[in-house]
Motif scaffolding. Structure first.
Motif, PDB file in Angstrom:
ATOM      1  N   TYR A 360       0.841  -1.201   0.000  1.00  0.00           N
ATOM      2  CA  TYR A 360       0.000   0.000   0.000  1.00  0.00           C
ATOM      3  C   TYR A 360       0.876   1.252   0.000  1.00  0.00           C
ATOM      4  N   ARG A 362       0.391   4.412   1.133  1.00  0.00           N
ATOM      5  CA  ARG A 362      -0.545   5.196   1.935  1.00  0.00           C
ATOM      6  C   ARG A 362      -0.051   6.637   2.064  1.00  0.00           C
ATOM      7  N   GLN A 363      -0.971   7.538   1.854  1.00  0.00           N
ATOM      8  CA  GLN A 363      -0.678   8.966   1.964  1.00  0.00           C
ATOM      9  C   GLN A 363      -1.850   9.655   2.661  1.00  0.00           C
ATOM     10  N   GLN A 364      -1.549  10.819   3.223  1.00  0.00           N
ATOM     11  CA  GLN A 364      -2.611  11.588   3.864  1.00  0.00           C
ATOM     12  C   GLN A 364      -3.237  12.546   2.845  1.00  0.00           C
ATOM     13  N   PHE A 401      -5.720   8.520   5.856  1.00  0.00           N
ATOM     14  CA  PHE A 401      -4.367   8.047   5.533  1.00  0.00           C
ATOM     15  C   PHE A 401      -4.514   6.719   4.793  1.00  0.00           C
ATOM     16  N   LEU A 402      -4.648   6.808   3.434  1.00  0.00           N
ATOM     17  CA  LEU A 402      -4.965   5.639   2.620  1.00  0.00           C
ATOM     18  C   LEU A 402      -4.143   5.620   1.342  1.00  0.00           C
ATOM     19  N   ASP A 403      -4.273   4.521   0.607  1.00  0.00           N
ATOM     20  CA  ASP A 403      -3.670   4.371  -0.714  1.00  0.00           C
ATOM     21  C   ASP A 403      -4.691   4.869  -1.748  1.00  0.00           C
ATOM     22  N   GLN A 491      -6.119  -1.556   5.557  1.00  0.00           N
ATOM     23  CA  GLN A 491      -5.570  -0.248   5.929  1.00  0.00           C
ATOM     24  C   GLN A 491      -6.175   0.267   7.231  1.00  0.00           C
ATOM     25  N   SER A 519       3.379  10.966   5.360  1.00  0.00           N
ATOM     26  CA  SER A 519       3.278  10.262   4.070  1.00  0.00           C
ATOM     27  C   SER A 519       4.286   9.145   4.067  1.00  0.00           C
ATOM     28  N   ASN A 521       5.153   4.762   2.869  1.00  0.00           N
ATOM     29  CA  ASN A 521       4.861   3.636   1.978  1.00  0.00           C
ATOM     30  C   ASN A 521       4.978   2.367   2.785  1.00  0.00           C
TER      31      ASN A 521
END
Length: 524
Positions: A360, A362-364, A401-403, A491, A519, A521
């Motif tokens: 994933y 993942r980013q905000q 905070f997801l992909d 997630q 942010s 990964n």
């Protein structure tokens, strides 16, 4: 060897080994000392003429002498004398009969003991003779050995050759009891007097050892039985539980409630049984799931392949005999090929999600802004498929905070399902975003009709279809919502479905982002 036998044997050995060791040491000591020392010891304790034994008997019967009613005895004997006078019986015969000490059993036993030791004796109370079986020979021996001292001293013991005289005086209040015992050389009729060591010490030691051995034996039996009752029942329960598990019975529990070490073992065994039962149930569920998965894959692959094969046969056999029909066949084959490609892609993604190998990114970001962008990017596709998406959200940001890429896949699957299962030409979709404590709530609701309540918990299972609830059921691969669930839960979110007013409502609970600049990964 059984545990109970081991307990008994260990208890016996615990005491038996020290006793055996002491016995061996004693035998070695006996051999080293030799019998001459024992002979010297016996000689030291030898009871000549049974003097010590006779004195012991007199002292032992002292209380009985005080309690004897001598006056009553004399009255009974005088009355007996009057009766005998009538029969012309001589007084000396009556005297001999008087000499039988038979008033009580204990006094009779005293007479027997003294006689066995070769003694005759007289009993005097305040100087009056109450009883006497002394013979003339005894009187002569007493006069010879003791002389006049017999009348002056309170107590004495004298002996000469095989003869001996004992005088013992007891005083109780105003009453003085005197016993004079004489052995004029009579042979001892019992072991009394042979050896005081053998008569008392050896017998006492032997009796003591026998009592100790008996106490050890019975104590051992009682304690062994007690310990066996504590140990054996849980052992039998464990044995029975093992047998049940071996036979495949994982439902029979072990009911042992004592809070001890064996209780802990039984609790651990119960935990193991519960774990095995749960594992067996999960294995059965997994096997059923795998069978359903294989069956679903086979069905979803077979449907487009059958269509492609049919169109190819039509082209080969010349059924499509004009250009327009051929183009229609080629277009249908292209659609089915795209379906196959999409199915293989979904299978690949689902396999990665299920095996936790999908990474994933993942980013905000702001969820409201993401939804606006998603609707704008797919506006042409939405217009083509006649779908209208409305977003309901209050002012403000909704940081998550997801992909992004996988979240796009989630809403693509939602929209795809809406198109497949709708019952009218156009579709209206509502996406609602809201806050709830430390979570962000995102609700997707369409107007394609609901599903039966009993089907709601299984909507996110792979290859599960509701054939009767949403029309055109069976056209999809059955993996869309399963992939959605894996992406959301992978997630840290939570997803569930419920029936809305016009169609199916899917609710996603997503954790709020804590750091606006965060942010990273990460993988599952």
């Amino acid at each position: 060897m059984k545990i109970k036998t081991k307990i008994i044997l260990s208890n016996i050995l615990m005491v038996g080994i020290p006793i055996l060791t002491a016995g061996v040491i004693g035998l070695i000591g006996w051999h080293q000392i030799d019998s001459k020392y024992i002979y010297s010891l016996e000689t030291m304790f030898k009871d000549e003429n049974a003097v010590v034994s006779a004195q012991s008997s007199i002292y032992a019967y002292q209380e009985e002498l005080w309690n004897t009613n001598w006056e009553q005895m004399e009255e009974e004997e005088i009355g007996h004398q009057d009766e005998e006078d009538e029969s012309n019986i001589k007084w000396n015969e009556l005297k001999n009969e008087k000499n039988e000490l038979t008033q009580t059993s204990k006094m009779y036993n005293l007479g027997q003991e003294m006689e066995n030791m070769g003694y005759h004796f007289s009993v005097f109370m305040n100087g009056d003779c109450q009883y006497s079986n002394l013979t003339g020979e005894d009187q002569t021996v007493m006069q010879k050995i003791a002389g006049d001292a017999i009348t002056h001293v309170r107590s004495m013991v004298v002996g000469e050759d095989n003869a001996s005289v004992i005088k013992s005086s007891f005083e109780k209040g105003d009453v003085i009891c005197v016993i004079i015992a004489v052995n004029s050389g009579n042979e001892i009729q019992s072991e009394n007097g042979i050896s005081y060591l053998k008569q008392y010490i050896f017998k006492f030691v032997l009796l003591f050892l026998l009592i100790i051995i008996a106490v050890i034996f019975f104590t051992n039996m009682i304690l062994s039985r007690f310990i066996a009752k504590l140990i054996l029942p849980p052992m039998f329960m464990l044995q029975e539980g093992t047998r049940h598990i071996t036979e495949g019975d994982l439902d029979t529990p072990i009911r042992y409630k004592n809070k001890d070490e064996l209780g802990e073992v039984c609790e651990n065994f119960e935990a193991m049984r519960a774990y095995l039962k749960q594992s067996a149930l999960e294995r059965l569920e997994y096997e059923a799931y795998r069978r359903e998965l294989i069956s679903g894959i086979s069905h979803d692959l077979r449907t487009p392949l059958t269509s492609i094969k049919g169109y190819l046969e039509g082209l080969t056999m010349g059924i499509a005999n004009n250009k327009e029909m051929q183009e229609r066949y080629y277009h249908a084959m292209s659609i089915r090929t795209n379906d196959l490609e999409r199915l293989v892609d979904n299978l690949s993604v689902y396999n990665k999600l299920e095996n936790h190998t999908l990474q994933y990114d993942r980013q905000q970001f702001d969820l409201r802004a993401f939804l606006d962008s998603y609707r704008s990017d797919r506006s042409l596709e939405m217009e083509k498929n006649k779908i209208n998406i409305r977003i309901n959200a209050r002012d403000g940001e909704y940081p998550v905070f997801l992909d992004r890429l996988q979240l796009n896949r989630v809403f693509d699957n939602f929209v795809s399902n809406t198109i497949k299962y709708r019952t009218q030409e156009k579709s209206l979709v509502f996406i609602t975003v809201d806050h709830m404590e430390d979570k962000t709530i995102c609700i997707y609701e369409d107007d394609a009709g609901g599903v039966p309540e009993e089907a709601l918990p299984r909507l996110f299972d792979s290859f599960y279809r509701v054939d009767d609830a949403r029309c055109k059921a069976g056209e999809g691969s059955g993996l869309g919502l399963a992939i959605v669930k894996e992406i959301i839960t992978g997630q840290g979110g939570y997803i569930y479905a419920e029936n809305g007013k016009t169609g199916l409502k899917i609710v996603m609970e997503i954790e709020k982002a804590e750091d606006e600049d965060e942010s990273i990964n990460c993988g599952r």
